[in-house]
Design a protein around this motif. Structure first.
Motif, PDB file in Angstrom:
ATOM      1  N   GLY A  29      23.840 -15.623  82.771  1.00  0.00           N
ATOM      2  CA  GLY A  29      23.480 -16.743  81.903  1.00  0.00           C
ATOM      3  C   GLY A  29      24.514 -17.833  81.824  1.00  0.00           C
ATOM      4  O   GLY A  29      24.248 -18.894  81.244  1.00  0.00           O
ATOM      5  N   ALA A  30      25.696 -17.617  82.369  1.00  0.00           N
ATOM      6  CA  ALA A  30      26.757 -18.620  82.270  1.00  0.00           C
ATOM      7  C   ALA A  30      26.305 -19.939  82.870  1.00  0.00           C
ATOM      8  O   ALA A  30      25.653 -19.963  83.913  1.00  0.00           O
ATOM      9  CB  ALA A  30      28.014 -18.122  82.973  1.00  0.00           C
ATOM     10  N   PRO A  31      26.623 -21.048  82.233  1.00  0.00           N
ATOM     11  CA  PRO A  31      26.184 -22.347  82.747  1.00  0.00           C
ATOM     12  C   PRO A  31      26.900 -22.733  84.028  1.00  0.00           C
ATOM     13  O   PRO A  31      28.095 -22.507  84.177  1.00  0.00           O
ATOM     14  CB  PRO A  31      26.524 -23.314  81.611  1.00  0.00           C
ATOM     15  CG  PRO A  31      27.658 -22.650  80.879  1.00  0.00           C
ATOM     16  CD  PRO A  31      27.373 -21.186  80.972  1.00  0.00           C
ATOM     17  N   GLY A  32      26.147 -23.319  84.943  1.00  0.00           N
ATOM     18  CA  GLY A  32      26.733 -23.910  86.129  1.00  0.00           C
ATOM     19  C   GLY A  32      27.122 -25.346  85.828  1.00  0.00           C
ATOM     20  O   GLY A  32      26.837 -25.862  84.740  1.00  0.00           O
ATOM     21  N   PRO A  33      27.734 -26.025  86.778  1.00  0.00           N
ATOM     22  CA  PRO A  33      28.201 -27.398  86.531  1.00  0.00           C
ATOM     23  C   PRO A  33      27.081 -28.386  86.239  1.00  0.00           C
ATOM     24  O   PRO A  33      27.321 -29.424  85.619  1.00  0.00           O
ATOM     25  CB  PRO A  33      28.936 -27.756  87.834  1.00  0.00           C
ATOM     26  CG  PRO A  33      28.384 -26.807  88.858  1.00  0.00           C
ATOM     27  CD  PRO A  33      28.077 -25.552  88.127  1.00  0.00           C
ATOM     28  N   ASP A  34      25.852 -28.066  86.665  1.00  0.00           N
ATOM     29  CA  ASP A  34      24.733 -28.989  86.469  1.00  0.00           C
ATOM     30  C   ASP A  34      23.788 -28.573  85.349  1.00  0.00           C
ATOM     31  O   ASP A  34      22.781 -29.245  85.108  1.00  0.00           O
ATOM     32  CB  ASP A  34      23.935 -29.124  87.764  1.00  0.00           C
ATOM     33  CG  ASP A  34      24.759 -29.737  88.882  1.00  0.00           C
ATOM     34  OD1 ASP A  34      25.609 -30.595  88.581  1.00  0.00           O
ATOM     35  OD2 ASP A  34      24.557 -29.349  90.047  1.00  0.00           O
ATOM     36  N   ASP A  35      24.082 -27.474  84.668  1.00  0.00           N
ATOM     37  CA  ASP A  35      23.209 -27.024  83.589  1.00  0.00           C
ATOM     38  C   ASP A  35      23.502 -27.784  82.302  1.00  0.00           C
ATOM     39  O   ASP A  35      24.648 -28.139  82.021  1.00  0.00           O
ATOM     40  CB  ASP A  35      23.385 -25.518  83.347  1.00  0.00           C
ATOM     41  CG  ASP A  35      22.847 -24.688  84.496  1.00  0.00           C
ATOM     42  OD1 ASP A  35      21.750 -25.018  84.991  1.00  0.00           O
ATOM     43  OD2 ASP A  35      23.510 -23.715  84.894  1.00  0.00           O
ATOM     44  N   ALA A 158      15.537 -36.201  96.187  1.00  0.00           N
ATOM     45  CA  ALA A 158      16.847 -35.547  96.115  1.00  0.00           C
ATOM     46  C   ALA A 158      17.006 -34.818  94.784  1.00  0.00           C
ATOM     47  O   ALA A 158      17.526 -33.691  94.729  1.00  0.00           O
ATOM     48  CB  ALA A 158      17.959 -36.580  96.292  1.00  0.00           C
ATOM     49  N   ALA A 159      16.547 -35.453  93.707  1.00  0.00           N
ATOM     50  CA  ALA A 159      16.626 -34.819  92.387  1.00  0.00           C
ATOM     51  C   ALA A 159      15.711 -33.601  92.323  1.00  0.00           C
ATOM     52  O   ALA A 159      16.048 -32.586  91.701  1.00  0.00           O
ATOM     53  CB  ALA A 159      16.255 -35.825  91.302  1.00  0.00           C
ATOM     54  N   LEU A 160      14.537 -33.695  92.961  1.00  0.00           N
ATOM     55  CA  LEU A 160      13.610 -32.566  92.986  1.00  0.00           C
ATOM     56  C   LEU A 160      14.212 -31.392  93.757  1.00  0.00           C
ATOM     57  O   LEU A 160      14.088 -30.236  93.341  1.00  0.00           O
ATOM     58  CB  LEU A 160      12.295 -32.996  93.632  1.00  0.00           C
ATOM     59  CG  LEU A 160      11.183 -31.944  93.663  1.00  0.00           C
ATOM     60  CD1 LEU A 160      10.805 -31.498  92.262  1.00  0.00           C
ATOM     61  CD2 LEU A 160       9.958 -32.495  94.391  1.00  0.00           C
ATOM     62  N   LYS A 161      14.892 -31.687  94.853  1.00  0.00           N
ATOM     63  CA  LYS A 161      15.555 -30.635  95.627  1.00  0.00           C
ATOM     64  C   LYS A 161      16.661 -29.975  94.806  1.00  0.00           C
ATOM     65  O   LYS A 161      16.829 -28.751  94.840  1.00  0.00           O
ATOM     66  CB  LYS A 161      16.131 -31.220  96.916  1.00  0.00           C
ATOM     67  CG  LYS A 161      16.782 -30.191  97.827  1.00  0.00           C
ATOM     68  CD  LYS A 161      17.269 -30.834  99.118  1.00  0.00           C
ATOM     69  CE  LYS A 161      17.925 -29.803 100.027  1.00  0.00           C
ATOM     70  NZ  LYS A 161      18.408 -30.419 101.298  1.00  0.00           N
ATOM     71  N   ALA A 162      17.403 -30.774  94.046  1.00  0.00           N
ATOM     72  CA  ALA A 162      18.467 -30.232  93.197  1.00  0.00           C
ATOM     73  C   ALA A 162      17.884 -29.343  92.108  1.00  0.00           C
ATOM     74  O   ALA A 162      18.460 -28.301  91.763  1.00  0.00           O
ATOM     75  CB  ALA A 162      19.280 -31.368  92.589  1.00  0.00           C
ATOM     76  N   LEU A 163      16.727 -29.748  91.556  1.00  0.00           N
ATOM     77  CA  LEU A 163      16.051 -28.922  90.554  1.00  0.00           C
ATOM     78  C   LEU A 163      15.659 -27.583  91.165  1.00  0.00           C
ATOM     79  O   LEU A 163      15.871 -26.523  90.557  1.00  0.00           O
ATOM     80  CB  LEU A 163      14.815 -29.650  90.029  1.00  0.00           C
ATOM     81  CG  LEU A 163      13.858 -28.824  89.160  1.00  0.00           C
ATOM     82  CD1 LEU A 163      14.561 -28.325  87.905  1.00  0.00           C
ATOM     83  CD2 LEU A 163      12.620 -29.645  88.797  1.00  0.00           C
ATOM     84  N   GLY A 164      15.108 -27.615  92.377  1.00  0.00           N
ATOM     85  CA  GLY A 164      14.745 -26.371  93.041  1.00  0.00           C
ATOM     86  C   GLY A 164      15.932 -25.450  93.243  1.00  0.00           C
ATOM     87  O   GLY A 164      15.820 -24.232  93.077  1.00  0.00           O
ATOM     88  N   ALA A 165      17.077 -26.026  93.555  1.00  0.00           N
ATOM     89  CA  ALA A 165      18.288 -25.225  93.734  1.00  0.00           C
ATOM     90  C   ALA A 165      18.720 -24.598  92.414  1.00  0.00           C
ATOM     91  O   ALA A 165      19.172 -23.444  92.382  1.00  0.00           O
ATOM     92  CB  ALA A 165      19.405 -26.096  94.294  1.00  0.00           C
TER      93      ALA A 165
END
Length: 207
Positions: A29-35, A158-165
């Motif tokens: 559950g730890a947040p990543g840099p983009d969460d 690009a934003a959609l791809k980042a969301l998928g990641a």
């Protein structure tokens, strides 16, 4: 509960088979840099919610429980909260979640949670109308975003791809339904009452 979109099930299942390899429960559950997060990063308790803005059960939690939870724990600095974005359900649900999360991020960090809150509150009406784009556009415009910017936002590949990641990364925590909560490594699946969260947070504070 909402189920993770089929496109991510295989990845989630593969990772689940490797559970325990290099990741301790405490790290779940730890947040990543983009969460997106709220509250005190130094708080003893981390509450991670895995949710979709298109999930009715997530909307119920957001609308009925989250305000009291936020006032009691986030605003007082007792909890660091992170939202892990997920895509669940069928085509319409995934489409709303994808566009909704993109819209929230385009609105900026200071408005992200305000936008997701608006989507949760409008979710049932948006689905009833069948006008997913129109429903989100009204929210965008209420936040001061022109239609041209809205169109560019939800069409940003690009934003959609980042969301998928981000969704795939979240699935590596073994989460396959929404809402799911992980509180200092302990997983709670499904809608939670404030009393449920009180109990889990109290236990986390003792450890």
């Amino acid at each position: 509960m909402g189920r993770v979109s089929r496109r991510f099930v295989i990845a989630a299942a593969a990772v689940a088979m490797l559970a325990g390899c290099g990741k301790s429960d405490a790290s779940l559950g730890a947040p990543g840099p983009d969460d997106m997060t709220m509250g005190n990063p130094q708080a003893k308790v981390l509450v991670a919610e895995y949710a979709s803005v298109a999930c009715p059960h997530c909307a119920a939690f957001n609308n009925d429980v989250f305000p009291a939870f936020k006032a009691k724990y986030i605003d007082t600095g007792k909890v660091h909260y992170v939202l892990h974005e997920m895509l669940v359900g069928g085509q319409a649900e995934v489409a709303l979640a994808e566009a909704g999360f993109l819209l929230a991020r385009c609105s900026g960090k200071d408005k992200y949670f305000a936008v997701t809150d608006e989507i949760f509150h409008a979710q049932s009406q948006i689905f009833a109308s069948g006008d997913l784009r129109g429903g989100l556009l009204r929210i965008a415009q209420s936040m001061g975003m022109p239609e041209a910017q809205f169109n560019a936002c939800i069409g940003d590949q690009a934003a959609l791809k980042a969301l998928g990641a981000r969704v795939e990364k979240a699935s590596k925590d073994g989460v396959n339904s929404t809402p799911t909560f992980i509180i200092n490594g302990k997983k709670l699946e499904g809608e939670q009452t404030l009393a449920d969260l009180d109990k889990a947070i109290a236990a986390a504070e003792k450890n």
